[in-house]
Design an enzyme around this catalytic site. Structure first.
Site, PDB file in Angstrom:
ATOM      1  N   THR A 173       0.834  -1.192   0.000  1.00 49.08           N
ATOM      2  CA  THR A 173       0.000   0.000   0.000  1.00 49.08           C
ATOM      3  C   THR A 173       0.870   1.245   0.000  1.00 49.08           C
ATOM      4  O   THR A 173       1.745   1.400   0.850  1.00 49.08           O
ATOM      5  CB  THR A 173      -0.934  -0.002   1.225  1.00 49.08           C
ATOM      6  OG1 THR A 173      -1.838  -1.097   1.093  1.00 49.08           O
ATOM      7  CG2 THR A 173      -1.718   1.288   1.325  1.00 49.08           C
ATOM      8  N   HIS A 208      -7.783 -10.298  -1.735  1.00 48.08           N
ATOM      9  CA  HIS A 208      -7.136  -9.950  -0.472  1.00 48.08           C
ATOM     10  C   HIS A 208      -7.987 -10.487   0.681  1.00 48.08           C
ATOM     11  O   HIS A 208      -9.016  -9.917   1.038  1.00 48.08           O
ATOM     12  CB  HIS A 208      -6.991  -8.436  -0.362  1.00 48.08           C
ATOM     13  CG  HIS A 208      -6.030  -7.980   0.692  1.00 48.08           C
ATOM     14  ND1 HIS A 208      -5.581  -8.793   1.703  1.00 48.08           N
ATOM     15  CD2 HIS A 208      -5.434  -6.770   0.899  1.00 48.08           C
ATOM     16  CE1 HIS A 208      -4.747  -8.115   2.479  1.00 48.08           C
ATOM     17  NE2 HIS A 208      -4.646  -6.885   2.005  1.00 48.08           N
ATOM     18  N   ASN A 247      -4.583  -9.807   6.520  1.00 46.39           N
ATOM     19  CA  ASN A 247      -4.315  -8.564   7.245  1.00 46.39           C
ATOM     20  C   ASN A 247      -5.507  -7.976   7.991  1.00 46.39           C
ATOM     21  O   ASN A 247      -5.555  -6.777   8.233  1.00 46.39           O
ATOM     22  CB  ASN A 247      -3.736  -7.511   6.296  1.00 46.39           C
ATOM     23  CG  ASN A 247      -2.379  -7.910   5.759  1.00 46.39           C
ATOM     24  OD1 ASN A 247      -2.281  -8.895   5.027  1.00 46.39           O
ATOM     25  ND2 ASN A 247      -1.334  -7.184   6.085  1.00 46.39           N
ATOM     26  N   TYR A 297      -8.658  -7.587   7.102  1.00 48.59           N
ATOM     27  CA  TYR A 297      -9.666  -6.843   6.354  1.00 48.59           C
ATOM     28  C   TYR A 297     -10.947  -7.671   6.213  1.00 48.59           C
ATOM     29  O   TYR A 297     -11.092  -8.710   6.856  1.00 48.59           O
ATOM     30  CB  TYR A 297      -9.091  -6.392   5.022  1.00 48.59           C
ATOM     31  CG  TYR A 297      -7.934  -5.438   5.192  1.00 48.59           C
ATOM     32  CD1 TYR A 297      -8.105  -4.217   5.857  1.00 48.59           C
ATOM     33  CD2 TYR A 297      -6.645  -5.759   4.755  1.00 48.59           C
ATOM     34  CE1 TYR A 297      -7.037  -3.352   6.055  1.00 48.59           C
ATOM     35  CE2 TYR A 297      -5.578  -4.885   4.946  1.00 48.59           C
ATOM     36  CZ  TYR A 297      -5.777  -3.688   5.601  1.00 48.59           C
ATOM     37  OH  TYR A 297      -4.721  -2.828   5.802  1.00 48.59           O
ATOM     38  N   ASN A 328      -1.529 -13.399  11.349  1.00 46.22           N
ATOM     39  CA  ASN A 328      -1.793 -11.970  11.518  1.00 46.22           C
ATOM     40  C   ASN A 328      -2.687 -11.673  12.713  1.00 46.22           C
ATOM     41  O   ASN A 328      -3.702 -12.332  12.931  1.00 46.22           O
ATOM     42  CB  ASN A 328      -2.472 -11.437  10.249  1.00 46.22           C
ATOM     43  CG  ASN A 328      -3.015 -10.044  10.435  1.00 46.22           C
ATOM     44  OD1 ASN A 328      -2.260  -9.105  10.661  1.00 46.22           O
ATOM     45  ND2 ASN A 328      -4.337  -9.906  10.347  1.00 46.22           N
TER      46      ASN A 328
END
Length: 377
Positions: free
Chosen positions: A27, A178, A181, A183, A235
């Site tokens: 990012t 994705h 992480n 999300y 994570n």
């Protein structure tokens, strides 16, 4: 030291990669505003790194509700797709290949990013307790999100499918889902972030349902052999948790085998976000998940690798390719530097997120000429 394995070709789904040194999604928050539209600066950045076997783009929101950081380039409008064409054309002209990473922040967002100042959405009304960067140097606490209604989930799936179609229009070679992480997709998978009582909550099979349905939808837009997915089993970013981490991800990986995706991309437990972890659970390393993957689906390992560890992982068969993030940020010619065992530029964390060309397109190449791409044959 055996390093030749990283420079051997790899059949990755429908793609033939010239090397196994991949650029991980990083990012960078430098889209053109208003509109979160990629532009020439982004095209230069990705073109500089086109000697990677494959570039995986930065996290790219699939809908207006998916944004969680300022100046993230999106993939939910035709203007954004047109902007991404600058990037894909630049990478392809330089001989590279690039996937787009499909992203939804879920609860890791803020009202400032949401249409009409609404609350971010999530599987359940449970805050991440994290902070959202709403502007350069400005962090705001993530609010308690709004739990998606069961009837709204089909819309989230459709947003991913439509974004995948726009990625094809934009000229990408494939897409990566994705699911890492902390999300939205990992929020649904977590038995701590997801306390739903409908078909998308409760049992592990139910909590994994959204990931599998998104994968099916994305693979209906692209062939499955041009689709990858990213997980981070260890994570704990912004409070994400799983009671049984290995069992949870082992189940999802086994279920994904039916799609025969191009790859499964796993973040090693020795990193969290963009930093190293001093103590970590080695049982969650990618090598323990590799035996669960069947057929032609490849495993990409990312996170904290050195040249030596990456080469060893490929040589041993623990991974099929290695992805580097921070090192590709600071070394646009990382492939050439690895080939020559040359020193690496140090990265500057202060310029990771947002800003101008500083810390973005001005890192020097081996020939000390910023912006020039040296390709390997």
């Amino acid at each position: 030291m055996k390093t030749n394995t990283l420079f051997t070709p790899l059949e990755l789904g429908a793609l033939s990669l010239r090397n196994r040194i991949l650029m991980a999604p990083t990012t960078r928050m430098r889209a053109q505003m208003p509109g979160n539209i990629p532009w020439e600066l982004n095209a230069t950045y990705y073109r500089q790194r086109a000697s990677a076997g494959l570039i995986i783009s930065e996290a790219t929101p699939v809908s207006p509700h998916g944004h969680g950081y300022f100046q993230m380039p999106g993939i939910h409008t035709t203007a954004q797709a047109e902007g991404w064409k600058l990037v894909t054309s630049a990478v392809h002209e330089a001989g590279g290949k690039i996937f787009l990473q499909l992203f939804h922040a879920g609860r890791m967002s803020h009202n400032d990013f949401q249409p009409n100042g609404e609350l971010p959405v999530a599987p359940s009304a449970i805050s991440s307790l994290g902070q959202s960067p709403v502007a350069p140097g400005v962090l705001k606490p993530c609010p308690v999100p709004r739990a998606l209604e069961t009837g709204e989930i089909a819309g989230v799936i459709e947003e991913h499918r439509r974004a995948a179609e726009l990625a094809m229009v934009a000229g990408f070679d494939g897409v990566e889902i994705h699911a890492a992480n902390g999300y939205l997709l990992e929020q649904f998978l977590s038995d701590h972030a997801n306390v739903r009582t409908d078909a998308y909550g409760g049992s592990l099979a139910n909590r994994a349902r959204l990931i599998l349905e998104v994968t099916e939808a994305v693979a209906s837009a692209w062939q499955a052999d041009r689709v990858g997915i990213r997980f981070s089993p260890a994570n704990a970013h912004d409070g994400i948790a799983h009671t049984d981490r290995f069992g949870t991800y082992a189940h999802v990986i086994r279920e994904l085998n039916r799609f025969q995706l191009a790859y499964i991309h796993l973040v090693e437990p020795r990193v969290a976000g963009n930093a190293e972890v001093a103590q970590f659970d080695a049982a969650l390393s990618s090598r323990h998940f590799k035996p669960l993957i069947t057929g032609h689906t490849r495993l990409i390992s990312a996170g904290g690798h050195t040249l030596a560890s990456g080469a060893a992982a490929v040589q041993s068969g623990e991974a099929d390719a290695i992805a580097w993030g921070r090192q590709f940020i600071a070394n646009p010619d990382l492939v050439e530097r690895f080939a020559k065992n040359a020193p690496l530029n140090p990265y500057n964390r202060e310029t990771f997120y947002g800003g101008t060309e500083q810390g973005y397109t001005d890192y020097p190449f081996l020939n000390l000429t910023p912006g020039r791409l040296t390709q390997l044959s």
